[in-house]
Design an enzyme around this catalytic site. Sequence first.
Site, PDB file in Angstrom:
ATOM      1  N   MET A 252       0.848  -1.196   0.000  1.00 22.65           N
ATOM      2  CA  MET A 252       0.000   0.000   0.000  1.00 22.65           C
ATOM      3  C   MET A 252       0.884   1.247   0.000  1.00 22.65           C
ATOM      4  O   MET A 252       0.435   2.337   0.368  1.00 22.65           O
ATOM      5  CB  MET A 252      -0.940  -0.005   1.204  1.00 22.65           C
ATOM      6  CG  MET A 252      -1.904  -1.191   1.146  1.00 22.65           C
ATOM      7  SD  MET A 252      -3.493  -0.882   1.914  1.00 22.65           S
ATOM      8  CE  MET A 252      -2.995  -0.501   3.557  1.00 22.65           C
TER       9      MET A 252
ATOM     10  N   PHE B 151       4.127   3.934   0.758  1.00 23.75           N
ATOM     11  CA  PHE B 151       4.841   4.515   1.890  1.00 23.75           C
ATOM     12  C   PHE B 151       5.863   3.487   2.395  1.00 23.75           C
ATOM     13  O   PHE B 151       5.857   3.059   3.537  1.00 23.75           O
ATOM     14  CB  PHE B 151       3.863   4.946   2.993  1.00 23.75           C
ATOM     15  CG  PHE B 151       4.358   6.180   3.703  1.00 23.75           C
ATOM     16  CD1 PHE B 151       4.389   7.403   3.046  1.00 23.75           C
ATOM     17  CD2 PHE B 151       4.813   6.120   5.004  1.00 23.75           C
ATOM     18  CE1 PHE B 151       4.865   8.550   3.685  1.00 23.75           C
ATOM     19  CE2 PHE B 151       5.299   7.257   5.654  1.00 23.75           C
ATOM     20  CZ  PHE B 151       5.313   8.466   4.986  1.00 23.75           C
ATOM     21  N   LEU B 152       6.704   3.108   1.445  1.00 21.21           N
ATOM     22  CA  LEU B 152       7.547   1.919   1.622  1.00 21.21           C
ATOM     23  C   LEU B 152       8.621   2.117   2.694  1.00 21.21           C
ATOM     24  O   LEU B 152       9.147   3.208   2.859  1.00 21.21           O
ATOM     25  CB  LEU B 152       8.190   1.571   0.274  1.00 21.21           C
ATOM     26  CG  LEU B 152       7.172   1.354  -0.853  1.00 21.21           C
ATOM     27  CD1 LEU B 152       7.889   1.140  -2.181  1.00 21.21           C
ATOM     28  CD2 LEU B 152       6.249   0.170  -0.549  1.00 21.21           C
TER      29      LEU B 152
ATOM     30  N   GLU C  94      11.670  -0.332   5.329  1.00 23.47           N
ATOM     31  CA  GLU C  94      12.643  -1.426   5.327  1.00 23.47           C
ATOM     32  C   GLU C  94      11.983  -2.796   5.162  1.00 23.47           C
ATOM     33  O   GLU C  94      12.516  -3.686   4.485  1.00 23.47           O
ATOM     34  CB  GLU C  94      13.448  -1.336   6.639  1.00 23.47           C
ATOM     35  CG  GLU C  94      14.561  -2.337   6.804  1.00 23.47           C
ATOM     36  CD  GLU C  94      15.548  -2.369   5.640  1.00 23.47           C
ATOM     37  OE1 GLU C  94      15.960  -3.474   5.267  1.00 23.47           O
ATOM     38  OE2 GLU C  94      15.875  -1.291   5.098  1.00 23.47           O
TER      39      GLU C  94
ATOM     40  N   HIS D  46       9.293  -3.553   3.431  1.00 25.11           N
ATOM     41  CA  HIS D  46       8.989  -3.769   2.007  1.00 25.11           C
ATOM     42  C   HIS D  46      10.270  -4.047   1.219  1.00 25.11           C
ATOM     43  O   HIS D  46      10.276  -4.863   0.293  1.00 25.11           O
ATOM     44  CB  HIS D  46       8.329  -2.521   1.406  1.00 25.11           C
ATOM     45  CG  HIS D  46       7.014  -2.172   2.021  1.00 25.11           C
ATOM     46  ND1 HIS D  46       6.829  -1.059   2.794  1.00 25.11           N
ATOM     47  CD2 HIS D  46       5.810  -2.794   1.967  1.00 25.11           C
ATOM     48  CE1 HIS D  46       5.565  -0.998   3.186  1.00 25.11           C
ATOM     49  NE2 HIS D  46       4.927  -2.043   2.714  1.00 25.11           N
TER      50      HIS D  46
ATOM     51  N   GLN E 147     -10.182  -2.422   2.496  1.00 26.40           N
ATOM     52  CA  GLN E 147      -9.707  -3.053   3.730  1.00 26.40           C
ATOM     53  C   GLN E 147      -9.677  -2.094   4.923  1.00 26.40           C
ATOM     54  O   GLN E 147      -9.186  -2.455   5.991  1.00 26.40           O
ATOM     55  CB  GLN E 147      -8.358  -3.730   3.499  1.00 26.40           C
ATOM     56  CG  GLN E 147      -7.174  -2.814   3.276  1.00 26.40           C
ATOM     57  CD  GLN E 147      -5.942  -3.589   2.840  1.00 26.40           C
ATOM     58  OE1 GLN E 147      -5.850  -4.070   1.724  1.00 26.40           O
ATOM     59  NE2 GLN E 147      -4.974  -3.733   3.731  1.00 26.40           N
TER      60      GLN E 147
ATOM     61  N   GLN F 240      -2.235 -12.053   8.219  1.00 23.35           N
ATOM     62  CA  GLN F 240      -2.495 -11.787   6.798  1.00 23.35           C
ATOM     63  C   GLN F 240      -1.924 -12.921   5.938  1.00 23.35           C
ATOM     64  O   GLN F 240      -2.562 -13.389   4.997  1.00 23.35           O
ATOM     65  CB  GLN F 240      -1.891 -10.438   6.393  1.00 23.35           C
ATOM     66  CG  GLN F 240      -1.961 -10.190   4.896  1.00 23.35           C
ATOM     67  CD  GLN F 240      -1.695  -8.739   4.524  1.00 23.35           C
ATOM     68  OE1 GLN F 240      -2.601  -7.932   4.469  1.00 23.35           O
ATOM     69  NE2 GLN F 240      -0.449  -8.405   4.221  1.00 23.35           N
TER      70      GLN F 240
END
Length: 284
Positions: free
Chosen positions: A30, A32-33, A35, A37, A61, A153
């Site tokens: 989603m 706003f990456l 570490e 990611h 979600q 998840q």
Amino acid sequence: MKVIKNAQEIQRFVLEQKAKGHKIGFVPTMGFLHEGHLSLMREAKRTTDINVVSVFVNPAQFGPNEDFETYPRDFEHDKQLVEAAGMDVLFYPSVEEIYSDQDLIQMTVTKRTNVLCGTSRPGHFDGVVTVLTKLFHLVQPSVAYFGMKDAQQVAVVQGLIDTLKFPIRIQRVQTVRESDGLAKSSRNVRLSTDERQEAPVIYQTLQWGRDLMKQEGLSMSEAEKRVREKLEASLKLGKVDYLTILSYPELEPKETSGEKILATAVFYKNVRLIDNIIISHQED
Ligand code: PAF
């Protein structure tokens, strides 16, 4: 690196790549990456030929009182990070590209959601499986990469793949940690100095619990009680929200010789931290 915003275009691209015999790796995000990611992207780069990262803040979600509108977004920064990580495609669709008012199927997750963080986010995982079903159809990956920080998840997505028979393998990527063991999270900055000093005890207690369960033939409920007591006794500033041991990935409170998850959430004044450990009797 290509930036693709259009659904047909991404499908065309992956079909061309597959026709050349390339294996597609997919990192859904989603944006706003951070570490965490980047560790997924590194793993994708290491293990698949052509890598697609999606940045899509999925409205489905978020609950009505959650922060969809104010969820942090920084596309230019994300793009730089994805490019620097050596990814081939950044898929960046609009909400209209993914959802249409003509959509006529609603997905509901019927297991693995009424425990852990799922209890406080009704409908959240329905939105996650809906968007991932659409994204999996568009990107058609052989492997999709998910971080174990959000182990619930991962369990739900594994259930989605098994239920709908997607020919996709999930690669679990270990939680990225600070040098003192605290799971990295953009929310850690909301801890006071004293809370930050205390917080590593969460992971230390999970490790203690894992060792306890391996050494002694305790039932899951006895082990859960002992680990919860230990964590409660170690926290002066934090308060345990839950500490649970469940079978993994089923997320059921039943004894199993397979994998288990020991998971916790701890409230501090301005932030709730989550962490977990997977216990497998095969590992050393
Ligand atoms: O973990 C996330 O960032 C999201 O839940 C995901 C998997 C990208 C689906 O929107």
